[in-house]
Design a protein around this motif. Structure first.
Motif, PDB file in Angstrom:
ATOM      1  N   GLN A 106      52.147  74.385  77.669  1.00  0.00           N
ATOM      2  CA  GLN A 106      52.992  73.938  78.876  1.00  0.00           C
ATOM      3  C   GLN A 106      54.605  73.671  78.139  1.00  0.00           C
ATOM      4  N   SER A 107      54.627  73.011  77.082  1.00  0.00           N
ATOM      5  CA  SER A 107      55.981  72.825  76.639  1.00  0.00           C
ATOM      6  C   SER A 107      55.834  72.713  75.165  1.00  0.00           C
ATOM      7  N   VAL A 108      56.969  72.730  74.528  1.00  0.00           N
ATOM      8  CA  VAL A 108      57.037  72.280  72.791  1.00  0.00           C
ATOM      9  C   VAL A 108      56.485  70.994  72.449  1.00  0.00           C
ATOM     10  N   MET A 109      56.483  70.103  73.412  1.00  0.00           N
ATOM     11  CA  MET A 109      55.836  68.792  73.412  1.00  0.00           C
ATOM     12  C   MET A 109      54.536  68.948  72.931  1.00  0.00           C
ATOM     13  N   ASP A 110      53.957  69.844  73.595  1.00  0.00           N
ATOM     14  CA  ASP A 110      52.364  69.904  73.136  1.00  0.00           C
ATOM     15  C   ASP A 110      52.251  70.004  71.694  1.00  0.00           C
ATOM     16  N   CYS A 111      52.786  70.754  70.925  1.00  0.00           N
ATOM     17  CA  CYS A 111      52.682  70.810  69.521  1.00  0.00           C
ATOM     18  C   CYS A 111      53.055  69.867  68.751  1.00  0.00           C
ATOM     19  N   ALA A 112      53.700  68.859  69.316  1.00  0.00           N
ATOM     20  CA  ALA A 112      53.906  67.614  68.615  1.00  0.00           C
ATOM     21  C   ALA A 112      53.122  66.345  68.972  1.00  0.00           C
ATOM     22  N   LEU A 113      52.682  66.405  70.364  1.00  0.00           N
ATOM     23  CA  LEU A 113      51.922  65.386  70.711  1.00  0.00           C
ATOM     24  C   LEU A 113      50.293  65.357  70.075  1.00  0.00           C
ATOM     25  N   ILE A 114      49.747  66.419  69.937  1.00  0.00           N
ATOM     26  CA  ILE A 114      48.604  66.677  69.433  1.00  0.00           C
ATOM     27  C   ILE A 114      48.342  66.193  68.052  1.00  0.00           C
ATOM     28  N   LEU A 171      50.289  64.015  66.337  1.00  0.00           N
ATOM     29  CA  LEU A 171      50.758  62.485  66.626  1.00  0.00           C
ATOM     30  C   LEU A 171      49.564  61.718  66.904  1.00  0.00           C
ATOM     31  N   VAL A 172      48.714  62.101  68.003  1.00  0.00           N
ATOM     32  CA  VAL A 172      47.529  61.548  68.594  1.00  0.00           C
ATOM     33  C   VAL A 172      46.565  61.414  67.342  1.00  0.00           C
ATOM     34  N   LEU A 173      46.281  62.467  66.757  1.00  0.00           N
ATOM     35  CA  LEU A 173      45.224  62.548  65.834  1.00  0.00           C
ATOM     36  C   LEU A 173      45.894  61.621  64.651  1.00  0.00           C
ATOM     37  N   PHE A 174      47.053  61.742  64.210  1.00  0.00           N
ATOM     38  CA  PHE A 174      47.565  60.884  63.027  1.00  0.00           C
ATOM     39  C   PHE A 174      47.466  59.463  63.400  1.00  0.00           C
ATOM     40  N   CYS A 175      47.786  59.112  64.681  1.00  0.00           N
ATOM     41  CA  CYS A 175      47.897  57.499  64.885  1.00  0.00           C
ATOM     42  C   CYS A 175      46.236  57.018  64.830  1.00  0.00           C
ATOM     43  N   GLY A 189      43.409  68.592  77.096  1.00  0.00           N
ATOM     44  CA  GLY A 189      44.226  68.766  78.154  1.00  0.00           C
ATOM     45  C   GLY A 189      45.361  67.544  78.198  1.00  0.00           C
ATOM     46  N   ILE A 190      46.714  68.067  78.336  1.00  0.00           N
ATOM     47  CA  ILE A 190      47.929  67.310  78.499  1.00  0.00           C
ATOM     48  C   ILE A 190      48.300  67.405  79.722  1.00  0.00           C
ATOM     49  N   SER A 191      48.667  66.272  80.195  1.00  0.00           N
ATOM     50  CA  SER A 191      49.273  66.395  81.760  1.00  0.00           C
ATOM     51  C   SER A 191      50.249  65.211  81.558  1.00  0.00           C
ATOM     52  N   TYR A 192      51.558  65.984  82.134  1.00  0.00           N
ATOM     53  CA  TYR A 192      52.698  65.043  82.253  1.00  0.00           C
ATOM     54  C   TYR A 192      53.341  65.008  83.771  1.00  0.00           C
ATOM     55  N   ASP A 193      53.827  63.553  83.966  1.00  0.00           N
ATOM     56  CA  ASP A 193      54.372  63.235  85.214  1.00  0.00           C
ATOM     57  C   ASP A 193      55.727  64.348  85.428  1.00  0.00           C
TER      58      ASP A 193
END
Length: 799
Positions: free
Chosen positions: A207-215, A217-221, A322-326
Motif C-alpha cells: 500500500q505504501s513505503v511505510m509497510d516496509c518500515a512498519l513490519i 519495527l514491530v518485530l524489533f520491538c 494485514g496493515i490498516s491505515y486511517d
C-alpha cells in the motif's frame, strides 16, 4: 470470536485527540455536542482474525489451537519506563533510547556469501552463457559482471545501526501517526515457531513505503528476528542506500528505476534467488510485499517454493500481515536523501494524525500447503474460456472453474525454472500467491475512516445528516463484527464519528441546516476526494463481497424482468439513480439456478484478493445468494403456479420467462423440476440495502464498461504503457463529462480493467523488440461483439 466488554474495547484503542492544525472542520463542536448523548456502542465481541486456513493447512491450524487467548493490543509508540529495567525522572526522559538498547538483535553473518552465490547453478549458467566460458571456470569478466550486485549481496543487519534506526523510526512515527496498534494474539505463536528454528516469511499487500518500515519495527520491538525486507522503490542517494542495506533492506540496483527494469537484466533474478536461498540457509527471516494490481512480488514466493521443491530449503512458515491505515501515507517513487531530510524537517511543525492497525496472522507451513494438494479446488482456466461463450451467446452449458491470472507470475526470459514449469506447477504457485493476497487482506482491520467513507460513498452519495450517519456507523460496525471482521477503533459513537470526520474533512462538505438541526455531510464532488474515499472504502467492499456479488446478480435479474415486462406487479414509486422513494414491490420469483449462474459469471470479473482461493467458484456463488437470505433481502419460497419464474437451464442458455401453468410445460419424470426460488422481501429498508451492496462493485464494473467503449477511440496496437495512459485519460474524461463516478477513473481501475480485457481475449498482447504492444483482437474489432460485451458487464450496474 472472543467475548469482550465495551470498556475493554475502549481500552484497546485510544482515539488520538483532534489536532488543531488540520483544516477547519465546520460545526465540529456541534457534531460532538449532538452526539454525546449516544450511549457507548461498537459491539461486545472482538473477532479473532488471522487463523490458518482450515482447508489448506489443517496441521498448522491444529498446532496452534491452544494459543487462542485474547491478548489485546499494544501501542508501539507508547514507550514508558515500565518497558525498561530502570525507574526515575531521568529514565522517563530517555526511556525510548533505553527500550531500543534493550531489544534483542539477531546476528546476520555475511562471510563467504559472495562465493556461495557464485557457486549457484543458476548464476553459473547465466554467466557461462553470457561469456561463453565453461561452467566450472571463473573469469575476470564474470566477476566484473557481478560487481553491480555486490551491494545487494553484502546487505546485512548491523546491531548498533539497527537500534539507532529503530529509535529514529519510533520518534518519526510518533510525529506521523497518533498510534500504531499491534494485535498480540499470534505473537506468542511467532515466538514459539522462531524458537523451533522455522524460517519465517512475512507477506503483506503493498500500500505504501511505510509497510516496509512498519513490519521490521514491530518485530524489533517485540524481540523477534528482524527480516530482510525486499523494497520495490529506487533509492537514489548512495548514503541512504548504504544505511538501508546495513539494516537488512534489499534495494533495487542503481541502474534500474523499477522492478520491471531490474528484471530485464538476465542476471538479476538468478542472483536474487541465490541470495534468498543463502539468507534462508543462514536462518534469516524475509519480508515480501505483493501487489494485487500488478502481481509484483509474487515471483519471490514462487522462487522460495522452487527452493523447497528442490530440497535446498526444508520448509518455511508463511505469515500474512494485514496493515490498516486511517489515511494511507503518500509515497514517492524515487527516494533521495534530500527528500527524506525535507520530510523529516516538515514533521517538526506537524502534529500526528491517523492511526495504524497491524495484524500478524498465524504462521503456516508452505510445504504442507504444496504437498497436501488442498490449496487448489477448481481447475484454473483462461477467462475467455469461462465467459466468452456466454458473452457471445454461443454456449449451452456452464463451465465451472477459476480464472487463471497468469500475470501474477509473469514469464521471464531469464527465469528458466518458471519457463519450464508445467501448468499444474505454475497454477499451484499462482494459487499460493492468491491465497496470501486474500489472507493478508482478510487480516486488515476496518478503520473508522474506511467505515465512514464506505457509508458516504455507497449509501449517502448525495449527503446525510450527522445523526443518521451516526446510526449507520453503529449498524455497519455490528455487521462487520458479525462477519468476523475486526475494527481498528473504539470508544463512543460520538468520538468515532468526530474523529473520522476530522480526518476526512478535506474531502467532505459539512454545512449547517437552516432548521438548526444537526449538520449535513456531503462528499466533495471532485476527483481527488472521491478517489480518497474509494481507496479507504475498499476494505468494506472486501468484507461484504459475498453480499455485493449476490446483490448485483439480483439487480441484473430484476432489470431483465423490468425490460421484458412480463409482470405488471413489478412497480416502484420512484427510482431515480441512487435515490429510492416509497415502497418497491417485486411479485416475481427468482430461480436459484439463474441467480447462481449470474453470480458465478460476475465472480470471474472480480480482481484478485476478493474470493477465497481455496473455495470453488460455484460454492462462492451459492454462498453469495445465501448471504442475501441471511441479510433479509431474499426469502426462499415454494414456486406457486401463477407467478412468472426464470427457466434458464432448460432453454439452451438463453434467458426466457415462463409461468409454471404453461400448457406446453413438460412435467415428465425425465425432466427434474427446480423447486428452489427466491422472492424479494418487502421491508422498506430492503431496496436501500440492495442498492448499497450493488454500489460496492459499481466502480469496478463501470470502469470495465467505459474501457470497452474507449476501444473505439484508440488506434491499436500501441505500447502497453501508452495504452494504459490513454485508457486512464479516457476514464477521467468520461467521469468529468458526467461530473460523477470519479471512483471509476483511478490508475488502479484502468490497470485492472485493461488486465481483465486481456484475460478475456478482447485485447491481444504482442511481444516485440520494443516491449509489449496491446491491440484489439480480430473478434472484438466487430462493433456488435463489443456491444455484447458492454451489455454483459452493464447488466450488473443497478442504475
Amino acid at each position: 470470536m472472543v467475548h469482550e466488554k465495551n470498556d475493554r474495547i475502549n481500552k484497546d484503542m485510544v482515539l488520538p485527540p483532534i489536532q488543531q492544525n488540520r483544516p477547519a472542520l465546520s460545526w465540529e463542536l456541534k457534531i460532538k455536542k449532538k452526539l454525546t448523548t449516544v450511549p457507548p456502542c461498537l459491539g461486545k465481541f472482538r473477532p479473532v482474525v488471522g487463523r490458518c486456513c482450515h482447508q489448506c493447512t489443517p496441521e498448522s491450524l491444529r498446532k496452534k489451537l491452544g494459543q487462542n487467548s485474547y491478548f489485546g493490543f499494544h501501542n508501539l509508540l507508547s514507550v514508558n519506563e515500565t518497558q525498561t529495567r530502570y525507574r526515575g525522572w531521568l529514565v522517563r526522559r530517555v526511556c525510548c533510547a533505553l527500550f531500543v538498547s534493550g531489544c534483542k538483535v539477531y546476528a546476520s553473518p555475511v562471510s563467504n556469501r559472495l562465493e556461495r552465490i557464485c557457486q549457484s547453478n543458476r548464476v553459473k549458467e547465466v554467466l557461462a552463457a553470457e561469456h561463453k566460458a565453461p561452467e566450472g571456470r571463473d573469469s575476470r569478466g564474470q566477476l566484473n559482471r557481478l560487481s553491480a550486485f555486490l551491494p545487494l549481496i553484502k546487505t546485512c543487519i548491523s546491531p548498533g545501526l539497527l537500534r539507532f534506526v529503530g529509535w529514529v523510526m519510533l520518534k518519526t512515527f510518533s510525529s506521523v501517526f497518533g498510534s500504531i496498534q499491534v494485535n498480540l494474539n499470534h505473537l506468542s505463536a511467532l515466538h514459539s515457531v522462531s524458537q523451533e528454528g522455522s524460517l519465517l516469511i512475512y507477506v503483506y499487500v503493498r500500500q505504501s513505503v511505510m509497510d516496509c518500515a512498519l513490519i521490521p519495527l514491530v518485530l524489533f520491538c517485540h524481540n523477534l528476528r528482524v527480516p530482510y525486507t525486499v523494497c520495490p522503490l529506487q533509492v537514489s542517494s548512495s548514503s541512504l542506500r548504504s544505511i538501508l542495506q546495513k539494516v537488512g533492506v534489499l534495494l533495487l540496483p542503481t541502474s534500474a528505476m523499477n522492478e520491471h527494469e531490474a528484471e530485464m537484466d538476465s542476471l538479476y533474478s538468478p542472483v536474487m534467488t541465490a541470495l534468498v536461498r543463502e539468507l534462508l540457509h543462514e536462518g534469516q527471516a524475509i519480508s515480501v510485499g505483493v501487489s494485487a494490481e500488478s502481481g509484483r512480488g509474487g515471483q519471490w514466493l514462487a522462487h522460495i517454493r522452487q527452493l523447497i521443491k528442490e530440497g535446498s530449503v526444508p520448509d518455511v512458515s508463511l505469515v500474512p500481515v494485514g496493515i490498516s491505515y486511517d489515511c494511507v501515507p503518500k509515497t514517492n517513487i524515487q527516494v533521495g536523501l534530500s527528500t527524506v531530510l525535507q520530510w523529516l524537517c516538515s514533521l517538526l511543525w506537524k502534529r500526528p494524525g491517523g492511526s495504524v492497525r497491524i495484524h500478524l496472522a498465524q504462521p503456516f507451513s508452505l510445504k504442507e500447503m504444496c504437498e497436501s494438494g488442498r490449496c487448489r479446488v477448481d481447475e484454473l482456466l483462461p477467462l475467455q474460456d469461462l465467459l466468452l461463450p456466454v458473452i457471445l451467446r454461443n454456449r449451452t452449458d456452464s463451465v465451472f472453474g477459476r480464472r487463471r491470472m497468469s500475470w501474477l507470475l509473469p514469464y521471464s526470459h531469464y527465469a528458466s525454472e518458471l519457463k519450464e514449469a508445467t501448468h499444474p506447477e505454475r497454477d499451484l504457485s499462482i494459487a499460493i500467491i492468491l491465497h496470501l493476497i486474500f489472507s493478508a487482506t482478510s487480516c486488515m482491520a476496518v478503520m473508522s475512516t474506511s467505515l465512514v467513507s464506505g457509508l458516504l460513498l455507497y449509501k449517502h452519495r448525495k449527503g446525510v445528516s450527522a445523526s443518521v450517519l451516526c446510526r449507520n456507523v453503529a449498524w455497519l460496525t455490528e455487521e462487520l463484527l458479525f462477519r468476523n471482521k475486526d475494527v481498528g477503533f473504539g470508544g463512543t459513537l460520538a468520538e468515532v464519528l468526530h474523529y473520522s470526520l476530522s480526518l476526512l474533512a478535506p474531502h467532505l462538505i459539512i454545512a449547517a441546516v437552516p432548521s438548526g438541526k444537526d449538520p449535513f455531510i456531503v462528499p466533495r464532488p471532485s476527483l481527488a476526494a472521491t478517489l480518497h474515499l474509494a481507496h479507504q472504502a475498499q476494505i468494506v467492499t472486501h468484507t461484504f463481497i459475498l453480499e455485493a456479488v449476490g446483490a448485483c446478480a439480483v439487480s441484473a435479474m430484476l432489470c431483465e424482468v423490468a425490460i421484458s415486462g412480463v409482470s405488471s406487479r413489478v412497480r416502484s414509486d420512484g427510482v431515480d439513480g441512487e435515490d429510492v422513494r416509497g415502497d418497491m414491490e417485486f411479485d416475481v420469483l427468482l430461480c436459484q439456478s439463474e441467480l447462481t449462474e449470474r453470480a458465478l459469471q460476475l465472480c470471474h470479473l472480480l480482481p484478485p484478493g476478493f474470493m477465497p482461493p481455496c473455495q470453488s467458484s460455484q460454492s462462492f456463488a451459492l454462498d453469495a445468494i445465501d448471504s442475501l437470505v441471511r441479510c433479509g433481502i431474499l426469502i426462499m419460497e415454494e414456486i406457486p403456479r401463477d407467478v412468472p419464474i426464470c427457466d434458464f437451464w432448460k432453454k439452451e442458455g438463453f434467458l426466457t420467462w415462463t409461468t409454471t401453468d404453461d400448457p406446453y410445460h413438460s412435467d415428465s419424470d425425465c425432466e427434474e423440476q427446480d423447486l428452489h426460488s427466491y422472492k424479494i422481501s418487502q421491508p422498506s429498508q430492503c431496496p436501500e440495502m440492495l442498492f448499497f451492496l450493488c454500489s460496492m462493485l459499481a466502480g469496478h464494473l463501470r470502469a470495465l464498461c467505459w474501457t470497452t467503449t474507449g476501444l473505439d477511440l484508440i488506434d491499436t496496437p500501441m505500447p502497453e504503457a501508452e495504452f494504459l495512459a490513454q485508457i486512464h485519460s479516457h476514464l477521467c474524461d468520461t467521469a468529468n463529462k458526467k461530473k460523477q463516478h470519479y471512483e471509476s477513473c483511478s490508475e488502479k481501475a484502468a490497470h485492472t480493467a485493461v488486465r481483465t480485457l486481456i484475460d478475456l481475449g478482447v485485447l491481444s498482447e504482442q511481444h516485440q523488440m520494443g516491449g509489449v504492444f496491446l491491440g484489439v483482437s480480430p473478434l472484438f474489432q466487430l462493433p456488435e461483439n463489443r456491444q455484447k460485451l458492454h451489455r454483459f458487464i452493464s447488466q450488473y450496474l443497478y442504475n
